[in-house]
Design an enzyme around this catalytic site. Structure first.
Site, PDB file in Angstrom:
ATOM      1  N   GLY A  46       0.854  -1.217   0.007  1.00 35.84           N
ATOM      2  CA  GLY A  46      -0.047  -0.216   0.081  1.00 35.84           C
ATOM      3  C   GLY A  46       0.841   1.073   0.125  1.00 35.84           C
ATOM      4  O   GLY A  46       0.283   2.239  -0.246  1.00 35.84           O
ATOM      5  N   GLY A  77       3.549   1.813  -1.935  1.00 37.25           N
ATOM      6  CA  GLY A  77       4.351   1.796  -3.478  1.00 37.25           C
ATOM      7  C   GLY A  77       3.204   2.809  -4.464  1.00 37.25           C
ATOM      8  O   GLY A  77       2.612   3.264  -4.055  1.00 37.25           O
ATOM      9  N   GLY A 127      -0.220   1.312  -4.848  1.00 38.04           N
ATOM     10  CA  GLY A 127      -1.004   1.379  -3.593  1.00 38.04           C
ATOM     11  C   GLY A 127      -1.273   2.780  -3.434  1.00 38.04           C
ATOM     12  O   GLY A 127      -2.516   2.754  -2.847  1.00 38.04           O
ATOM     13  N   TYR A 162      12.345 -12.567 -11.386  1.00 39.92           N
ATOM     14  CA  TYR A 162      10.996 -11.861 -11.291  1.00 39.92           C
ATOM     15  C   TYR A 162       9.847 -12.740 -11.875  1.00 39.92           C
ATOM     16  O   TYR A 162       8.812 -12.788 -11.573  1.00 39.92           O
ATOM     17  CB  TYR A 162      10.921 -10.501 -11.652  1.00 39.92           C
ATOM     18  CG  TYR A 162      10.139  -9.707 -11.549  1.00 39.92           C
ATOM     19  CD1 TYR A 162       9.447  -8.805 -10.322  1.00 39.92           C
ATOM     20  CD2 TYR A 162       9.192  -9.191 -12.680  1.00 39.92           C
ATOM     21  CE1 TYR A 162       8.448  -8.147 -10.294  1.00 39.92           C
ATOM     22  CE2 TYR A 162       7.914  -8.285 -12.869  1.00 39.92           C
ATOM     23  CZ  TYR A 162       7.804  -7.662 -11.566  1.00 39.92           C
ATOM     24  OH  TYR A 162       6.641  -6.855 -11.522  1.00 39.92           O
ATOM     25  N   LYS A 192       6.286 -14.469 -10.776  1.00 40.08           N
ATOM     26  CA  LYS A 192       5.050 -13.695 -10.870  1.00 40.08           C
ATOM     27  C   LYS A 192       4.243 -14.763 -11.741  1.00 40.08           C
ATOM     28  O   LYS A 192       2.964 -14.890 -11.318  1.00 40.08           O
ATOM     29  CB  LYS A 192       5.373 -12.627 -11.951  1.00 40.08           C
ATOM     30  CG  LYS A 192       5.805 -11.296 -10.922  1.00 40.08           C
ATOM     31  CD  LYS A 192       4.590 -10.809 -10.201  1.00 40.08           C
ATOM     32  CE  LYS A 192       5.226  -9.705  -9.494  1.00 40.08           C
ATOM     33  NZ  LYS A 192       4.027  -8.968  -8.618  1.00 40.08           N
ATOM     34  N   ASN A 195       3.620  -1.287 -18.184  1.00 45.58           N
ATOM     35  CA  ASN A 195       4.649  -0.466 -17.115  1.00 45.58           C
ATOM     36  C   ASN A 195       3.999   0.648 -16.714  1.00 45.58           C
ATOM     37  O   ASN A 195       3.088   1.492 -17.395  1.00 45.58           O
ATOM     38  CB  ASN A 195       5.728   0.107 -18.196  1.00 45.58           C
ATOM     39  CG  ASN A 195       6.540  -0.788 -19.024  1.00 45.58           C
ATOM     40  OD1 ASN A 195       7.755  -0.965 -18.154  1.00 45.58           O
ATOM     41  ND2 ASN A 195       5.967  -1.521 -19.970  1.00 45.58           N
ATOM     42  N   HIS A 226      12.422   1.929 -12.782  1.00 53.58           N
ATOM     43  CA  HIS A 226      12.087   1.734 -14.211  1.00 53.58           C
ATOM     44  C   HIS A 226      12.065   3.096 -14.917  1.00 53.58           C
ATOM     45  O   HIS A 226      12.463   4.003 -14.507  1.00 53.58           O
ATOM     46  CB  HIS A 226      10.358   1.492 -13.914  1.00 53.58           C
ATOM     47  CG  HIS A 226      10.028   0.129 -13.398  1.00 53.58           C
ATOM     48  ND1 HIS A 226       9.373   0.074 -12.377  1.00 53.58           N
ATOM     49  CD2 HIS A 226      10.182  -1.061 -13.992  1.00 53.58           C
ATOM     50  CE1 HIS A 226       9.168  -1.247 -12.236  1.00 53.58           C
ATOM     51  NE2 HIS A 226       9.716  -1.810 -13.110  1.00 53.58           N
ATOM     52  N   ARG A 271       7.344   0.437 -25.701  1.00 56.62           N
ATOM     53  CA  ARG A 271       6.577   0.119 -24.579  1.00 56.62           C
ATOM     54  C   ARG A 271       5.078   0.800 -24.405  1.00 56.62           C
ATOM     55  O   ARG A 271       4.830   1.656 -25.010  1.00 56.62           O
ATOM     56  CB  ARG A 271       7.290   0.598 -23.309  1.00 56.62           C
ATOM     57  CG  ARG A 271       8.609  -0.167 -23.135  1.00 56.62           C
ATOM     58  CD  ARG A 271       8.617  -1.281 -22.393  1.00 56.62           C
ATOM     59  NE  ARG A 271      10.015  -1.906 -22.356  1.00 56.62           N
ATOM     60  CZ  ARG A 271      10.805  -2.612 -23.374  1.00 56.62           C
ATOM     61  NH1 ARG A 271      10.136  -3.034 -24.469  1.00 56.62           N
ATOM     62  NH2 ARG A 271      11.766  -3.239 -23.127  1.00 56.62           N
TER      63      ARG A 271
HETATM   64  P1  NDP Z   1       6.493  -0.356  -5.461  1.00 49.76           P
HETATM   65  O1  NDP Z   1       8.175  -0.799  -5.514  1.00 49.76           O
HETATM   66  O2  NDP Z   1       6.322   1.007  -5.552  1.00 49.76           O
HETATM   67  O3  NDP Z   1       6.115  -0.709  -3.979  1.00 49.76           O
HETATM   68  C1  NDP Z   1       6.406  -2.134  -3.493  1.00 49.76           C
HETATM   69  C2  NDP Z   1       5.537  -2.398  -2.117  1.00 49.76           C
HETATM   70  O4  NDP Z   1       5.762  -3.504  -1.687  1.00 49.76           O
HETATM   71  C3  NDP Z   1       5.811  -1.368  -1.378  1.00 49.76           C
HETATM   72  O5  NDP Z   1       4.648  -1.008  -0.572  1.00 49.76           O
HETATM   73  C4  NDP Z   1       6.688  -2.222  -0.048  1.00 49.76           C
HETATM   74  O6  NDP Z   1       6.532  -1.730   1.182  1.00 49.76           O
HETATM   75  C5  NDP Z   1       6.045  -3.391  -0.555  1.00 49.76           C
HETATM   76  N1  NDP Z   1       6.889  -4.661   0.019  1.00 49.76           N
HETATM   77  C6  NDP Z   1       7.936  -4.915  -0.803  1.00 49.76           C
HETATM   78  N2  NDP Z   1       8.488  -6.097  -0.054  1.00 49.76           N
HETATM   79  C7  NDP Z   1       7.764  -6.367   1.003  1.00 49.76           C
HETATM   80  C8  NDP Z   1       7.671  -7.273   2.184  1.00 49.76           C
HETATM   81  N3  NDP Z   1       8.787  -8.050   2.182  1.00 49.76           N
HETATM   82  N4  NDP Z   1       6.616  -7.201   2.790  1.00 49.76           N
HETATM   83  C9  NDP Z   1       5.729  -6.453   2.765  1.00 49.76           C
HETATM   84  N5  NDP Z   1       5.640  -5.476   1.924  1.00 49.76           N
HETATM   85  C10 NDP Z   1       6.785  -5.647   0.961  1.00 49.76           C
HETATM   86  O7  NDP Z   1       6.025  -1.346  -6.543  1.00 49.76           O
HETATM   87  P2  NDP Z   1       4.621  -1.022  -7.424  1.00 49.76           P
HETATM   88  O8  NDP Z   1       3.711  -0.009  -6.805  1.00 49.76           O
HETATM   89  O9  NDP Z   1       5.544  -0.375  -8.533  1.00 49.76           O
HETATM   90  O10 NDP Z   1       4.068  -2.261  -8.008  1.00 49.76           O
HETATM   91  C11 NDP Z   1       2.934  -2.903  -7.418  1.00 49.76           C
HETATM   92  C12 NDP Z   1       2.638  -4.182  -7.984  1.00 49.76           C
HETATM   93  O11 NDP Z   1       2.454  -4.006  -9.541  1.00 49.76           O
HETATM   94  C13 NDP Z   1       3.517  -5.187  -7.870  1.00 49.76           C
HETATM   95  O12 NDP Z   1       3.391  -6.651  -7.578  1.00 49.76           O
HETATM   96  C14 NDP Z   1       4.572  -5.214  -9.397  1.00 49.76           C
HETATM   97  O13 NDP Z   1       5.016  -6.466  -9.534  1.00 49.76           O
HETATM   98  C15 NDP Z   1       3.378  -4.967 -10.028  1.00 49.76           C
HETATM   99  N6  NDP Z   1       3.805  -4.170 -11.566  1.00 49.76           N
HETATM  100  C16 NDP Z   1       4.392  -3.095 -11.157  1.00 49.76           C
HETATM  101  C17 NDP Z   1       4.663  -2.431 -12.547  1.00 49.76           C
HETATM  102  C18 NDP Z   1       5.417  -1.312 -12.467  1.00 49.76           C
HETATM  103  O14 NDP Z   1       5.666  -0.760 -13.523  1.00 49.76           O
HETATM  104  N7  NDP Z   1       5.827  -0.402 -11.403  1.00 49.76           N
HETATM  105  C19 NDP Z   1       4.300  -3.161 -14.020  1.00 49.76           C
HETATM  106  C20 NDP Z   1       3.521  -4.119 -13.681  1.00 49.76           C
HETATM  107  C21 NDP Z   1       3.177  -4.966 -12.543  1.00 49.76           C
HETATM  108  P3  NDP Z   1       7.680  -0.713   1.483  1.00 49.76           P
HETATM  109  O15 NDP Z   1       7.148   0.486   1.155  1.00 49.76           O
HETATM  110  O16 NDP Z   1       7.375  -0.509   3.222  1.00 49.76           O
HETATM  111  O17 NDP Z   1       9.150  -1.156   1.103  1.00 49.76           O
END
Ligand code: NDP
Length: 321
Positions: free
Chosen positions: A15, A17, A20, A143, A147, A172, A186, A215
């Site tokens: 949440g 990220g 989120g 990765y 996935k 992306n 990215h 992309r």
């Molecule tokens: P971010 O890197 O921005 O955020 C990752 C999130 O995962 C953060 O909230 C982080 O928490 C949490 N996290 C990582 N490791 C752990 C752990 N061990 N335990 C609990 N929480 C954890 O990712 P995105 O928002 O970019 O991606 C979200 C989803 O979308 C992912 O599943 C990704 O694979 C997928 N995705 C992303 C794309 C992109 O371009 N970004 C493209 C396609 C899919 P904290 O902040 O505390 O570290």
């Protein structure tokens, strides 16, 4: 409004990220329904690679629905260096989250795949039926396989436990709260950060690779709205691609130009062709999404880039970098 609907509690892993935070913003800006409680958690609430911590989290919140975003995520150069970690951490997180969804009787879990996990050698456009059709690109095999196993878990939970857990496949993503770290980010956030520094320091902008790869990019606000739709209305176990259309594919050079325009950057732009380009393209079809939501209007790319650049400039001190 919505008072006839049963109460539901939606737990969003990851949440804090990029995705989120975008979902949280859309929910807080009026999309929340009165029967819904939303809980956004980060790694500070639980390390999801640890089953006991994951269980405690589910015990505390008792969600009825889960949007599972948490993952180790990174750009091409981060993946190239850490395939093993990308595989082991993401496998652990996904197994623990889905196991707890089952143990705590979660009705629906929507997890996240990515268009970059599809087979490297494939026909285009890619669609949802092709996830397991061949090896992924070498650069991010850790990765990608982790996935893909989410889909295996979802099918297993349906077959053995009758669960309706599903996954979405974004292209992306970019937007506010992205990871802007120059080593790990990215392509769009990395470029935004680089242009910011080049403009501030009066230096040329150095782009890694030829700029030629193609992309599809989705703005995090659009993905957030589609995620919310998925958790409320999408009832298949099979994945669904959440992407802009094939006609909206752009080259890395187009993305560079949009960012340069948003900053009004006047310096020199150099393409370092000694650096890796990654997969040349991974064009995905959003025909399945369009069957469900024929009218959804994506934010125009230039506008989304301009908003992201504006956010980065305003939040430079605190942005993840
Ligand atoms: P971010 O890197 O921005 O955020 C990752 C999130 O995962 C953060 O909230 C982080 O928490 C949490 N996290 C990582 N490791 C752990 C752990 N061990 N335990 C609990 N929480 C954890 O990712 P995105 O928002 O970019 O991606 C979200 C989803 O979308 C992912 O599943 C990704 O694979 C997928 N995705 C992303 C794309 C992109 O371009 N970004 C493209 C396609 C899919 P904290 O902040 O505390 O570290």
């Amino acid at each position: 409004m919505n008072s006839h609907l049963p109460p539901i509690k939606i737990l969003v892993t990851g949440g804090s990220g990029l995705v989120g935070k975008a979902i949280e913003k859309v929910i807080n800006e009026g999309e929340k329904r009165s029967n819904e409680t939303w809980v956004f958690i980060s790694s500070k609430d639980a390390d999801l690679t640890n089953l006991e911590q994951t269980r405690q989290l589910f015990e505390e919140h008792k969600p009825t629905h889960v949007i599972h975003l948490a993952a180790m995520v990174g750009g091409l150069f981060h993946n190239l260096r850490h395939n093993l970690q990308f595989f082991t951490k993401n496998m652990a997180i996904n197994q623990n989250v889905l196991q707890c969804c089952d143990e705590f009787d979660v009705h629906k879990c929507v997890s996240c795949l990515s268009t970059c996990i599809f087979p490297d050698k494939t026909t285009y456009p890619i669609d949802e039926t092709m996830v397991h059709n061949g090896p992924p690109h070498d650069s991010n095999f850790g990765y990608s396989y982790a996935k893909r196993m989410i889909d295996v878990l979802n099918k297993g939970y349906e077959q053995e436990k009758g669960r309706k857990y599903t996954s979405v496949v974004p292209c992306n993503v970019f937007g506010p709260h992205d990871n802007y770290n120059l080593e790990d980010a990215h392509v769009i956030p990395a470029l935004i950060h680089k242009v910011y520094l080049a403009q501030r320091d009066g230096t040329p902008l150095e782009v890694f690779g030829s700029g030629k790869p193609l992309r599809q990019f989705i703005y995090s606000t659009d993905l957030a709205k589609l995620f919310i739709w998925t958790v409320r209305h999408y009832n298949e176990v099979e994945p669904i691609i959440l992407s802009v259309g094939e006609e909206d594919e752009v080259s890395i050079q187009d993305a560079v130009n949009a960012i340069v325009r948003a900053f009004d950057f006047k310096g020199e732009v150099i393409y370092d062709t000694s650096k890796a380009d990654g997969q040349f393209k991974k064009t995905a079809s959003n025909a399945k999404l369009r069957k469900y939501l024929s009218d959804y209007k994506f934010t125009p790319f230039e506008q989304a880039v301009a908003e992201s650049v504006d956010w980065f400039i305003r939040n430079y001190e605190t942005a993840r970098k």
